[in-house]
Design an enzyme around this catalytic site. Structure first.
Site, PDB file in Angstrom:
ATOM      1  N   SER A   1       0.740  -1.097  -0.096  1.00  0.00           N
ATOM      2  CA  SER A   1      -0.101  -0.096   0.008  1.00  0.00           C
ATOM      3  C   SER A   1       0.837   1.189  -0.083  1.00  0.00           C
ATOM      4  O   SER A   1       2.154   0.950   0.546  1.00  0.00           O
ATOM      5  CB  SER A   1      -0.917  -0.110   1.223  1.00  0.00           C
ATOM      6  OG  SER A   1      -0.232   0.019   2.431  1.00  0.00           O
TER       7      SER A   1
ATOM      8  N   ARG B   1      -3.555  -6.324  -2.736  1.00  0.00           N
ATOM      9  CA  ARG B   1      -3.600  -7.421  -1.784  1.00  0.00           C
ATOM     10  C   ARG B   1      -3.979  -8.710  -1.963  1.00  0.00           C
ATOM     11  O   ARG B   1      -4.672  -8.814  -2.979  1.00  0.00           O
ATOM     12  CB  ARG B   1      -4.179  -6.539  -0.520  1.00  0.00           C
ATOM     13  CG  ARG B   1      -5.636  -6.402  -0.697  1.00  0.00           C
ATOM     14  CD  ARG B   1      -6.324  -5.591   0.475  1.00  0.00           C
ATOM     15  NE  ARG B   1      -7.610  -5.483   0.066  1.00  0.00           N
ATOM     16  CZ  ARG B   1      -8.127  -4.456  -0.543  1.00  0.00           C
ATOM     17  NH1 ARG B   1      -7.215  -3.512  -1.033  1.00  0.00           N
ATOM     18  NH2 ARG B   1      -9.349  -4.152  -0.743  1.00  0.00           N
TER      19      ARG B   1
ATOM     20  N   HIS C   1      -8.096   8.508 -15.376  1.00  0.00           N
ATOM     21  CA  HIS C   1      -9.206   7.414 -15.833  1.00  0.00           C
ATOM     22  C   HIS C   1      -8.818   6.800 -17.134  1.00  0.00           C
ATOM     23  O   HIS C   1      -9.359   5.404 -17.118  1.00  0.00           O
ATOM     24  CB  HIS C   1     -10.489   8.146 -15.764  1.00  0.00           C
ATOM     25  CG  HIS C   1     -10.960   8.309 -14.364  1.00  0.00           C
ATOM     26  ND1 HIS C   1     -11.628   7.414 -13.769  1.00  0.00           N
ATOM     27  CD2 HIS C   1     -10.861   9.443 -13.593  1.00  0.00           C
ATOM     28  CE1 HIS C   1     -12.024   7.830 -12.445  1.00  0.00           C
ATOM     29  NE2 HIS C   1     -11.574   8.895 -12.328  1.00  0.00           N
TER      30      HIS C   1
ATOM     31  N   HIS D   1       2.158  12.171  -0.502  1.00  0.00           N
ATOM     32  CA  HIS D   1       1.436  13.435  -0.437  1.00  0.00           C
ATOM     33  C   HIS D   1       2.496  14.747  -0.864  1.00  0.00           C
ATOM     34  O   HIS D   1       3.551  14.725  -0.068  1.00  0.00           O
ATOM     35  CB  HIS D   1       1.422  13.830   1.337  1.00  0.00           C
ATOM     36  CG  HIS D   1       0.236  13.051   1.967  1.00  0.00           C
ATOM     37  ND1 HIS D   1      -1.165  13.227   1.905  1.00  0.00           N
ATOM     38  CD2 HIS D   1       0.256  12.036   2.824  1.00  0.00           C
ATOM     39  CE1 HIS D   1      -2.029  12.448   2.349  1.00  0.00           C
ATOM     40  NE2 HIS D   1      -1.165  11.509   3.013  1.00  0.00           N
TER      41      HIS D   1
ATOM     42  N   HIS E   1     -20.491  11.670   6.240  1.00  0.00           N
ATOM     43  CA  HIS E   1     -20.549  12.922   7.138  1.00  0.00           C
ATOM     44  C   HIS E   1     -20.451  14.218   6.531  1.00  0.00           C
ATOM     45  O   HIS E   1     -21.029  15.307   7.032  1.00  0.00           O
ATOM     46  CB  HIS E   1     -19.792  12.739   8.456  1.00  0.00           C
ATOM     47  CG  HIS E   1     -18.345  13.022   8.135  1.00  0.00           C
ATOM     48  ND1 HIS E   1     -17.475  11.964   7.514  1.00  0.00           N
ATOM     49  CD2 HIS E   1     -17.407  13.799   8.483  1.00  0.00           C
ATOM     50  CE1 HIS E   1     -16.146  12.146   7.437  1.00  0.00           C
ATOM     51  NE2 HIS E   1     -16.149  13.415   8.120  1.00  0.00           N
TER      52      HIS E   1
ATOM     53  N   HIS F   1      -3.081   7.391  -3.848  1.00  0.00           N
ATOM     54  CA  HIS F   1      -3.173   6.151  -3.099  1.00  0.00           C
ATOM     55  C   HIS F   1      -3.335   5.087  -3.945  1.00  0.00           C
ATOM     56  O   HIS F   1      -4.017   4.986  -4.728  1.00  0.00           O
ATOM     57  CB  HIS F   1      -4.418   6.352  -1.780  1.00  0.00           C
ATOM     58  CG  HIS F   1      -4.809   4.883  -1.299  1.00  0.00           C
ATOM     59  ND1 HIS F   1      -5.680   4.327  -1.917  1.00  0.00           N
ATOM     60  CD2 HIS F   1      -4.193   4.345  -0.657  1.00  0.00           C
ATOM     61  CE1 HIS F   1      -5.944   3.304  -1.187  1.00  0.00           C
ATOM     62  NE2 HIS F   1      -4.970   3.216  -0.381  1.00  0.00           N
TER      63      HIS F   1
ATOM     64  N   GLY G   1      -4.991  -5.113  16.254  1.00  0.00           N
ATOM     65  CA  GLY G   1      -3.437  -5.038  16.874  1.00  0.00           C
ATOM     66  C   GLY G   1      -2.566  -5.047  15.662  1.00  0.00           C
ATOM     67  O   GLY G   1      -1.468  -5.648  15.779  1.00  0.00           O
ATOM     68  N   GLY G   2      -2.683  -4.327  14.653  1.00  0.00           N
ATOM     69  CA  GLY G   2      -1.806  -4.241  13.557  1.00  0.00           C
ATOM     70  C   GLY G   2      -0.633  -3.343  13.979  1.00  0.00           C
ATOM     71  O   GLY G   2      -0.641  -2.709  14.983  1.00  0.00           O
ATOM     72  N   ARG G   3       0.247  -3.182  13.175  1.00  0.00           N
ATOM     73  CA  ARG G   3       1.502  -2.170  13.368  1.00  0.00           C
ATOM     74  C   ARG G   3       0.860  -0.745  13.154  1.00  0.00           C
ATOM     75  O   ARG G   3       0.824  -0.197  12.109  1.00  0.00           O
ATOM     76  CB  ARG G   3       2.671  -2.619  12.477  1.00  0.00           C
ATOM     77  CG  ARG G   3       3.965  -1.786  12.873  1.00  0.00           C
ATOM     78  CD  ARG G   3       5.068  -2.363  12.068  1.00  0.00           C
ATOM     79  NE  ARG G   3       6.355  -1.565  12.654  1.00  0.00           N
ATOM     80  CZ  ARG G   3       6.816  -0.635  12.091  1.00  0.00           C
ATOM     81  NH1 ARG G   3       6.334  -0.058  11.083  1.00  0.00           N
ATOM     82  NH2 ARG G   3       7.836  -0.250  12.511  1.00  0.00           N
TER      83      ARG G   3
END
EC number: 1.3.3.3
Length: 299
Positions: free
Chosen positions: A92, A110, A145, A96, A175, A106, A258-260
């Site tokens: 991944s 996976r 695209h 920026h 939101h 981004h 509990g990932g890094r």
């Protein structure tokens, strides 16, 4: 063909190397590598470029985790995974840029497989890429695209429209009632018609990201800008943070299982700002962004 996790891992490691080399070539700054191990099994390589001439921060993360059993949070939605050992691996990245006229990007690809003796493996691929501009340029959006569509075409005419819509639907801030950016491709749970076909598509997406993004960077990186544009960029980066912490499934799953944490939050922009009830000046380039990021057919 039987799923070959080792083959996928080899590709992902090569992809991480290639992406870091290409981004470094544009910027001139190196990536710093942080290799890590996961207590429950597996590990990864997190690589970060910071305070470059072109990229304020770029992170390219490889991870490969495995275990004897899935966490309960994962099997609740997929009971067929209970009692299986698993492997999950992926690359991944989030870039920026410093110049507000260069969009944030981004991408991730996976692979997941869960196995138990005497049963067929459960496996799938996922991934995609998306673009988040601060100032909209139609030629950039069309190039992005078009590159996405062209890499999808060998896999069927219906692939690009389907995964473009999935991307538009996914990268939406409920939101705020607005899109995060102009989208791209998003796919998940891909396991038909067979492993070779799905793996080839995942490779096309992983390799296609640089073709989609780097020409835009080259086109915009020298555009003059001032405090006003930087101010707006930092304000809009707030939307990126809001999406990742409130809506993004990968971020939430990683933090809840509990990932890094350092690797999970590597996607965050290094600087960001919020402003109460900010309203861009009517008719300004900043005001034009809300219309630019509306869902549309760019091709």
């Amino acid at each position: 063909m039987k799923p070959d996790a080792a083959q996928v891992k080899t590709f992902l490691l090569q992809l991480q190397d290639s992406l870091c080399q290409q981004l470094s070539a544009v910027d001139g700054a190196p990536f710093i590598e942080d290799a890590w191990q996961r207590e429950g099994g597996g590990g990864g390589r997190s690589r970060v470029l910071r305070e470059g001439r072109v990229f304020e921060q770029a992170g390219v993360n490889f991870s490969h985790v495995h275990g004897d059993a899935m966490p309960a949070s994962a099997t609740a939605h997929r009971p067929e995974l209970a009692g299986r050992s698993f492997e999950a691996m992926g690359v991944s990245l989030v870039v920026h840029p410093l110049n507000p006229y260069v969009p944030t990007s981004h991408a991730n690809v996976r692979f997941f497989i869960a196995e138990k003796p005497g049963a067929d493996p459960v496996w799938w691929f996922g991934g995609g890429f998306d673009l988040t501009p601060y100032y909209g340029f139609e030629e950039d959006a069309v190039h992005w695209h078009r590159t996405a569509r062209d890499l999808c075409l060998p896999f069927g005419e219906e692939v690009y429209p389907r995964y473009k819509k999935w991307c538009d639907d996914y990268f939406y801030l409920k939101h705020r009632q607005e899109q995060r950016g102009i989208g791209g491709l998003f796919f998940d749970d891909l396991n038909t018609p067979d492993f070779d076909h799905c793996f080839a598509f995942m490779q096309a997406v992983g390799n296609g990201y640089a073709d989609a993004y780097l020409p835009i960077v080259e086109r915009r990186k020298a555009t003059p800008y001032g405090e006003r544009e930087r101010h707006f960029q930092l304000y809009r980066r707030g939307r990126y943070v809001e999406f990742n912490l409130v809506w993004d499934r990968g971020t939430l799953f990683g933090l809840q299982t509990g990932g890094r944490t350092e690797s999970i939050l590597m996607s965050m922009p290094p600087l960001v700002r919020w402003e109460y009830d900010y309203q861009p000046e009517p008719g300004s380039p900043e005001a034009a962004l809300s219309e630019f990021i509306q869902v549309r057919d760019w091709l």
